[in-house]
Design a protein around this motif. Structure first.
Motif, short mmCIF file in Angstrom:
data_model
loop_
_atom_site.label_atom_id
_atom_site.label_comp_id
_atom_site.label_asym_id
_atom_site.label_seq_id
_atom_site.Cartn_x
_atom_site.Cartn_y
_atom_site.Cartn_z
N UNK A 1 0.84 -1.21 0.00
CA UNK A 1 0.00 0.00 0.00
C UNK A 1 0.87 1.25 0.00
N UNK A 2 1.96 1.21 0.76
CA UNK A 2 2.88 2.35 0.78
C UNK A 2 3.49 2.57 -0.60
N UNK A 3 3.94 1.50 -1.22
CA UNK A 3 4.60 1.61 -2.52
C UNK A 3 3.63 2.01 -3.63
N UNK A 4 2.41 1.49 -3.58
CA UNK A 4 1.43 1.81 -4.62
C UNK A 4 0.79 3.18 -4.38
N UNK A 5 0.81 3.62 -3.12
CA UNK A 5 0.22 4.91 -2.79
C UNK A 5 -1.29 4.85 -2.62
#
Length: 83
Positions: A11-15
């Motif tokens: 989720x952090x990487x995909x935003x």
């Protein structure tokens, strides 16, 4: 269309935590992952550790053919470290 759910580091990487994607009804798990990474290139760094789940069943990234139904959920679950 399928719902893609992102957890923890994914989720952090995909935003984002979730989105709806239009993908072919028949697609291999690896092709589906590659399509998701094409949209969110930062996810590529977790490729070797990620757990993929389709309809709440774990799927290995590879040549396994998935037959997706509209509204199916695909979860991207990065490794979870304990402590």
């Amino acid at each position: 269309q399928v719902s893609v759910l992102y957890f923890a580091r994914s989720a952090e990487l995909a935003g984002l935590r979730c989105e709806t994607l239009s993908v072919p009804r028949q697609i291999t798990s690896l092709q589906l992952w590659e399509e998701i990474v094409r949209l969110h290139p930062r996810l590529a760094v977790i490729r070797d550790q990620v757990v993929f789940a389709v309809r709440q069943e774990y799927v290995l990234l590879g040549d396994q053919l998935l037959v997706l139904q509209p509204g199916d959920e695909v979860a991207i679950i990065p490794p979870i470290s304990g402590g």
